[in-house]
Write a protein that holds these residues in place. Sequence first.
Motif, PDB file in Angstrom:
ATOM      1  N   ILE A  21       0.842  -1.200   0.000  1.00  0.00           N
ATOM      2  CA  ILE A  21       0.000   0.000   0.000  1.00  0.00           C
ATOM      3  C   ILE A  21       0.876   1.249   0.000  1.00  0.00           C
ATOM      4  O   ILE A  21       0.659   2.181  -0.777  1.00  0.00           O
ATOM      5  N   ALA A  22       1.868   1.258   0.883  1.00  0.00           N
ATOM      6  CA  ALA A  22       2.746   2.425   1.001  1.00  0.00           C
ATOM      7  C   ALA A  22       3.469   2.714  -0.311  1.00  0.00           C
ATOM      8  O   ALA A  22       3.453   3.844  -0.812  1.00  0.00           O
ATOM      9  N   ASP A  23       4.083   1.687  -0.877  1.00  0.00           N
ATOM     10  CA  ASP A  23       4.929   1.879  -2.056  1.00  0.00           C
ATOM     11  C   ASP A  23       4.133   2.241  -3.305  1.00  0.00           C
ATOM     12  O   ASP A  23       4.599   3.008  -4.147  1.00  0.00           O
ATOM     13  N   ARG A  24       2.921   1.686  -3.427  1.00  0.00           N
ATOM     14  CA  ARG A  24       2.125   1.920  -4.641  1.00  0.00           C
ATOM     15  C   ARG A  24       1.245   3.164  -4.570  1.00  0.00           C
ATOM     16  O   ARG A  24       0.906   3.742  -5.593  1.00  0.00           O
ATOM     17  N   ARG A  25       0.842   3.557  -3.333  1.00  0.00           N
ATOM     18  CA  ARG A  25      -0.183   4.594  -3.242  1.00  0.00           C
ATOM     19  C   ARG A  25       0.218   5.866  -2.500  1.00  0.00           C
ATOM     20  O   ARG A  25      -0.307   6.941  -2.792  1.00  0.00           O
ATOM     21  N   ALA A  26       1.101   5.758  -1.508  1.00  0.00           N
ATOM     22  CA  ALA A  26       1.323   6.891  -0.599  1.00  0.00           C
ATOM     23  C   ALA A  26       1.787   8.162  -1.290  1.00  0.00           C
ATOM     24  O   ALA A  26       1.290   9.254  -1.000  1.00  0.00           O
ATOM     25  N   ARG A  27       2.729   8.059  -2.215  1.00  0.00           N
ATOM     26  CA  ARG A  27       3.314   9.274  -2.799  1.00  0.00           C
ATOM     27  C   ARG A  27       2.345  10.039  -3.695  1.00  0.00           C
ATOM     28  O   ARG A  27       2.424  11.259  -3.789  1.00  0.00           O
ATOM     29  N   ASP A  28       1.404   9.329  -4.320  1.00  0.00           N
ATOM     30  CA  ASP A  28       0.451   9.993  -5.210  1.00  0.00           C
ATOM     31  C   ASP A  28      -0.920  10.176  -4.574  1.00  0.00           C
ATOM     32  O   ASP A  28      -1.834  10.694  -5.209  1.00  0.00           O
ATOM     33  N   PHE A  29      -1.070   9.751  -3.319  1.00  0.00           N
ATOM     34  CA  PHE A  29      -2.361   9.807  -2.647  1.00  0.00           C
ATOM     35  C   PHE A  29      -2.744  11.255  -2.361  1.00  0.00           C
ATOM     36  O   PHE A  29      -1.938  12.043  -1.882  1.00  0.00           O
ATOM     37  N   VAL A  30      -3.988  11.613  -2.661  1.00  0.00           N
ATOM     38  CA  VAL A  30      -4.481  12.975  -2.426  1.00  0.00           C
ATOM     39  C   VAL A  30      -5.417  12.946  -1.223  1.00  0.00           C
ATOM     40  O   VAL A  30      -6.540  12.425  -1.301  1.00  0.00           O
ATOM     41  N   CYS A  31      -4.962  13.500  -0.113  1.00  0.00           N
ATOM     42  CA  CYS A  31      -5.757  13.515   1.112  1.00  0.00           C
ATOM     43  C   CYS A  31      -7.038  14.320   0.895  1.00  0.00           C
ATOM     44  O   CYS A  31      -7.017  15.389   0.284  1.00  0.00           O
TER      45      CYS A  31
END
Length: 197
Positions: free
Chosen positions: A165-175
């Motif tokens: 989850i962290a590697d695939r989503r965290a950097r592009d995740f829009v809170c």
Amino acid sequence: MKRIAKYCSLLVVASGFAPAAAQDISSAYTKLDVRRDCKHRPGTAIEDYGEWRCKGHAGAPMWLGAGDQRMYVSFGAKAKDEPAAGQTLAPFNDFYKGVVEWRLSNGKPFAGIMRWNVKRAADMENREIRGRALVVTRLPPGAVCHVGYVDALANPNANELAREIADRRARDFVCGVDTPVVLGKITPGEDVFGAKP
């Protein structure tokens, strides 16, 4: 020789593979005992347990708040003002002691993974908190918020799922726009995340 080198460079780009240094993802770990390692400011109401200021990987600021048998964890210079400072799990939970796994890209943290203690439905009539949930949080720069969750009791490979989850989503995740995901199985009868995978 120059033509061969140029061809190899084009092949790397065309095939989608970046140089190893560009994809250097690793982990660092911080052991944390909130009551021992952090500065505590007591709460002002009966169900307000106060807040703690802690230091994580390379001195990264952390904020933890607790009240009404629930905990909140956030990161960064303005941690208390971030969306994560208002996010928790249902129904009752805590993280007073444990390990923070920091996911790093080229040495810079982009996500935090923490194993929270969660009260299961089966434990509502007693004082035990036997559930375990991994919470993946997006880190600065940018907003700080929950990216996803893993039921650590239902999944033997919970740590790997949380890293995914962290590697695939965290950097592009829009809170505030994107919805946190639940990866893996969920213990039957539990709904601590308010979502299903």
